[in-house]
Design a protein around this motif. Structure first.
Motif, PDB file in Angstrom:
ATOM      1  N   LEU A  68     -68.126 -16.110  53.716  1.00 17.14           N
ATOM      2  CA  LEU A  68     -67.661 -16.390  55.070  1.00 17.14           C
ATOM      3  C   LEU A  68     -66.768 -17.624  54.971  1.00 17.14           C
ATOM      4  N   ILE A  69     -65.465 -17.425  55.191  1.00 19.94           N
ATOM      5  CA  ILE A  69     -64.478 -18.480  54.945  1.00 19.94           C
ATOM      6  C   ILE A  69     -63.796 -18.866  56.256  1.00 19.94           C
ATOM      7  N   GLY A  70     -63.712 -20.159  56.469  1.00 19.75           N
ATOM      8  CA  GLY A  70     -62.879 -20.684  57.538  1.00 19.75           C
ATOM      9  C   GLY A  70     -61.517 -21.030  56.981  1.00 19.75           C
ATOM     10  N   VAL A  71     -60.477 -20.578  57.644  1.00 21.57           N
ATOM     11  CA  VAL A  71     -59.109 -20.832  57.204  1.00 21.57           C
ATOM     12  C   VAL A  71     -58.318 -21.438  58.362  1.00 21.57           C
ATOM     13  N   ALA A  72     -57.710 -22.586  58.109  1.00 20.86           N
ATOM     14  CA  ALA A  72     -56.806 -23.209  59.078  1.00 20.86           C
ATOM     15  C   ALA A  72     -55.470 -23.414  58.386  1.00 20.86           C
ATOM     16  N   ASP A  73     -54.439 -22.797  58.921  1.00 20.98           N
ATOM     17  CA  ASP A  73     -53.122 -22.792  58.296  1.00 20.98           C
ATOM     18  C   ASP A  73     -52.094 -23.338  59.275  1.00 20.98           C
ATOM     19  N   HIS A  74     -51.158 -24.130  58.765  1.00 23.62           N
ATOM     20  CA  HIS A  74     -50.168 -24.749  59.647  1.00 23.62           C
ATOM     21  C   HIS A  74     -48.792 -24.717  58.986  1.00 23.62           C
ATOM     22  N   SER A  75     -47.793 -24.241  59.723  1.00 20.30           N
ATOM     23  CA  SER A  75     -46.413 -24.223  59.246  1.00 20.30           C
ATOM     24  C   SER A  75     -45.505 -24.478  60.431  1.00 20.30           C
ATOM     25  N   GLU A  76     -44.211 -24.370  60.208  1.00 18.22           N
ATOM     26  CA  GLU A  76     -43.262 -24.601  61.300  1.00 18.22           C
ATOM     27  C   GLU A  76     -43.435 -23.580  62.428  1.00 18.22           C
ATOM     28  N   ASN A  77     -44.059 -22.426  62.132  1.00 18.04           N
ATOM     29  CA  ASN A  77     -44.287 -21.408  63.162  1.00 18.04           C
ATOM     30  C   ASN A  77     -45.521 -21.679  64.007  1.00 18.04           C
ATOM     31  N   GLY A  78     -46.308 -22.690  63.626  1.00 24.32           N
ATOM     32  CA  GLY A  78     -47.509 -23.014  64.371  1.00 24.32           C
ATOM     33  C   GLY A  78     -48.741 -22.977  63.496  1.00 24.32           C
ATOM     34  N   ALA A  79     -49.894 -22.983  64.148  1.00 21.12           N
ATOM     35  CA  ALA A  79     -51.176 -22.994  63.437  1.00 21.12           C
ATOM     36  C   ALA A  79     -51.917 -21.690  63.672  1.00 21.12           C
ATOM     37  N   SER A  80     -52.739 -21.321  62.708  1.00 22.70           N
ATOM     38  CA  SER A  80     -53.665 -20.204  62.884  1.00 22.70           C
ATOM     39  C   SER A  80     -54.998 -20.617  62.278  1.00 22.70           C
ATOM     40  N   ILE A  81     -56.075 -20.328  62.997  1.00 30.47           N
ATOM     41  CA  ILE A  81     -57.408 -20.689  62.531  1.00 30.47           C
ATOM     42  C   ILE A  81     -58.304 -19.474  62.669  1.00 30.47           C
ATOM     43  N   SER A  82     -59.075 -19.194  61.623  1.00 31.39           N
ATOM     44  CA  SER A  82     -59.980 -18.049  61.669  1.00 31.39           C
ATOM     45  C   SER A  82     -61.240 -18.338  60.868  1.00 31.39           C
ATOM     46  N   VAL A  83     -62.286 -17.622  61.221  1.00 29.09           N
ATOM     47  CA  VAL A  83     -63.527 -17.596  60.446  1.00 29.09           C
ATOM     48  C   VAL A  83     -63.899 -16.141  60.300  1.00 29.09           C
ATOM     49  N   GLU A  84     -64.029 -15.665  59.071  1.00 30.30           N
ATOM     50  CA  GLU A  84     -64.347 -14.252  58.876  1.00 30.30           C
ATOM     51  C   GLU A  84     -64.788 -14.004  57.437  1.00 30.30           C
ATOM     52  N   PRO A  85     -65.531 -12.903  57.205  1.00 33.57           N
ATOM     53  CA  PRO A  85     -65.845 -12.529  55.821  1.00 33.57           C
ATOM     54  C   PRO A  85     -64.547 -12.325  55.053  1.00 33.57           C
ATOM     55  N   THR A  86     -64.486 -12.901  53.873  1.00 30.66           N
ATOM     56  CA  THR A  86     -63.232 -12.940  53.123  1.00 30.66           C
ATOM     57  C   THR A  86     -63.494 -12.636  51.661  1.00 30.66           C
ATOM     58  N   LEU A  87     -62.591 -11.854  51.061  1.00 33.60           N
ATOM     59  CA  LEU A  87     -62.654 -11.608  49.627  1.00 33.60           C
ATOM     60  C   LEU A  87     -61.897 -12.698  48.892  1.00 33.60           C
ATOM     61  N   LEU A  88     -62.559 -13.304  47.884  1.00 33.83           N
ATOM     62  CA  LEU A  88     -61.960 -14.329  47.033  1.00 33.83           C
ATOM     63  C   LEU A  88     -62.033 -13.876  45.582  1.00 33.83           C
ATOM     64  N   PRO A  89     -60.987 -14.121  44.791  1.00 33.88           N
ATOM     65  CA  PRO A  89     -61.067 -13.766  43.371  1.00 33.88           C
ATOM     66  C   PRO A  89     -62.288 -14.410  42.716  1.00 33.88           C
ATOM     67  N   LEU A  90     -62.914 -13.704  41.804  1.00 31.43           N
ATOM     68  CA  LEU A  90     -64.136 -14.209  41.173  1.00 31.43           C
ATOM     69  C   LEU A  90     -63.922 -15.519  40.437  1.00 31.43           C
ATOM     70  N   ASP A  91     -62.675 -15.789  40.000  1.00 28.29           N
ATOM     71  CA  ASP A  91     -62.416 -17.050  39.306  1.00 28.29           C
ATOM     72  C   ASP A  91     -61.967 -18.166  40.248  1.00 28.29           C
ATOM     73  N   HIS A  92     -61.953 -17.896  41.558  1.00 31.31           N
ATOM     74  CA  HIS A  92     -61.598 -18.934  42.514  1.00 31.31           C
ATOM     75  C   HIS A  92     -62.757 -19.929  42.626  1.00 31.31           C
ATOM     76  N   PRO A  93     -62.493 -21.247  42.697  1.00 34.06           N
ATOM     77  CA  PRO A  93     -63.586 -22.231  42.765  1.00 34.06           C
ATOM     78  C   PRO A  93     -64.562 -21.986  43.903  1.00 34.06           C
ATOM     79  N   LEU A  94     -64.104 -21.484  45.033  1.00 35.13           N
ATOM     80  CA  LEU A  94     -65.015 -21.236  46.145  1.00 35.13           C
ATOM     81  C   LEU A  94     -65.975 -20.084  45.866  1.00 35.13           C
ATOM     82  N   SER A  95     -65.615 -19.202  44.946  1.00 40.55           N
ATOM     83  CA  SER A  95     -66.513 -18.098  44.606  1.00 40.55           C
ATOM     84  C   SER A  95     -67.781 -18.587  43.917  1.00 40.55           C
TER      85      SER A  95
END
Length: 431
Positions: free
Chosen positions: A249-276
């Motif tokens: 369950l990953i929270g993602v907050a992203d910000h760019s010139e187009n604005g921000a997006s924030i979500s919390v949802e079940p997320t697939l992460l590569p097995l070698d990703h540190p969060l895994s």
């Protein structure tokens, strides 16, 4: 500067008792760091008749919050009792009486943080709330101080220990959701009513706080897209492994010139990703900055002493502000007006699992719809379903806008060859 700072403590549960223990056990160290003694003068409790084991016999117990908010000798109010509306009333009264606030209450900060900060500024008081996000991990202080010279583009993390414990057990031991939830409740990792945890609301509140500070923008809880893990299938966890991913369950907050997006949802992460590799009740937050690049903050996200440590650290920060004469000057209004990304500007990868009728032309129908919206696939797994005339498909797309994906998803529902779309998750960290 006073020789002794007097504290009023709201709540004497797990965290409250931890605060008292740390202040007592680390008394000399805290005195050395702050130049003064810290005394818990009064503690608000629900039940005065309940036996308590307080180390300081001079500490007064009360069931009347005005004994704290209206006591002119109390300098700082530490709130660890939880709740929203009633707690807000108490803290506002304390602020109006010139008291500094330390709180671990994420629900309150996410909903009324702006009002509390404005009230402290008017009354030249401080408000600190490090313990409200990720327990013992000093993530808020890192954003406000350590990364204050950088421009934060993205924050992504595991910020709810209960759901991470559940997903870890499901992944490692193959136990279904309901069984693990019951075990987590028996161990005290999950509340009797686990709604806020398993439905993603707790994590969403924390991501709201992170987004306000990280993007200097007045984000509201209503701006967060929320999807929890309730009913998450073991099949998805197992298929994710076959595709080279874990499910968190990953929270993602992203910000760019187009604005921000924030979500919390079940997320697939590569097995070698540190969060895994962040398992059980532990939390971790990735922060991406223009200058610093990637940083990760890891540690226990809850518990008696991790949370109490963050509370006491905030208390020390209040005392240092008092010594420097800078109380009430820490709050800075958000720099930017709120601007949220549209679905056309929100780009992600997606995982789908669906059951289809095993009939000629079925795949051609599917690919025609996806091609219509410029959606291509990174991976596809097809296997025989339990029913003899059905197949199960697991697919991971390349990057796609939320708008295009939603349009394609709507078209899928019209196909007679599709029996059901069982799962749709976000995919992160693979590009």
């Amino acid at each position: 500067m006073k020789e002794t700072i007097s504290v009023g403590l709201l709540g004497l549960g797990t965290v409250g008792s931890g605060v008292i223990e740390i202040l007592e056990d680390h008394k000399e160290s805290i005195q050395h760091k702050t130049g003064c003694n810290v005394n818990i003068k009064t503690v608000l409790v629900n039940n005065l008749s309940k036996p308590r084991n307080l180390q300081n016999n001079e500490t007064k117990l009360t069931d009347q919050y005005t004994d704290i908010t209206q006591d002119p000798e109390i300098d700082v109010v530490v709130e660890v009792m939880g709740g929203i509306d009633h707690t807000l009333k108490i803290l506002m009264e304390a602020i109006e009486n010139g008291k500094h606030i330390v709180t671990a209450n994420k629900d309150l900060v996410a909903q009324y943080g702006a009002e509390l900060l404005e009230a402290t500024q008017r009354n030249k008081c401080d408000l600190f709330y490090e313990a409200s996000v990720a327990g013992g991990i000093p993530i808020l202080r890192a954003i406000l101080d350590g990364l204050s010279s950088d421009r934060i583009r993205k924050m992504m993390g595991i910020v709810n220990g209960t759901t991470n414990y559940i997903l870890t057990k499901m992944s490692k031991e193959g136990v279904d959701f309901d069984t693990v939830l019951k075990e987590a409740q028996d161990l005290g990792f999950a509340e009797a009513d686990p709604t806020a945890d398993v439905d993603g609301l707790d994590a969403a509140r924390k991501m709201t706080i992170l987004s306000i500070l990280g993007f200097s923008m007045p984000i509201n809880l209503e701006d967060v897209q929320i999807k929890g893990i309730r009913g998450l299938s073991l099949s998805d966890i197992n298929y994710a492994k076959q595709l080279g991913y874990s499910v968190k369950l990953i929270g993602v907050a992203d910000h760019s010139e187009n604005g921000a997006s924030i979500s919390v949802e079940p997320t697939l992460l590569p097995l070698d990703h540190p969060l895994s590799s962040v398992n059980d009740e532990y939390n971790a937050v990735y922060v991406y900055g223009d200058a610093v690049g990637e940083t990760m903050f890891y540690g226990p996200g809850a518990g008696k002493f991790p949370t109490a440590t963050a509370v006491v650290s905030d208390l020390i920060a209040v005392i240092k502000s008092l010594r420097l004469g800078t109380s009430g000057m820490a709050y800075v209004q958000p720099q930017f007006p709120k601007k949220m990304k549209t679905k056309n500007d929100t780009i992600t990868k997606k995982y789908l699992r669906l059951h289809v009728h095993d009939q000629p032309g079925m795949l051609m129908e599917l690919t025609k719809i996806f091609a219509q919206y410029d959606i291509s696939f990174d991976q596809i797994i097809q296997r025989k379903a339990d029913a003899e005339d059905e197949r199960e498909l697991m697919m991971i797309t390349h990057q796609v806008s939320e708008a295009d994906f939603e349009r394609a998803y709507e078209e899928l529902g019209k196909l007679s060859s599709i029996r059901s779309v069982d799962s749709v998750f976000r995919v992160e960290g693979s590009e």
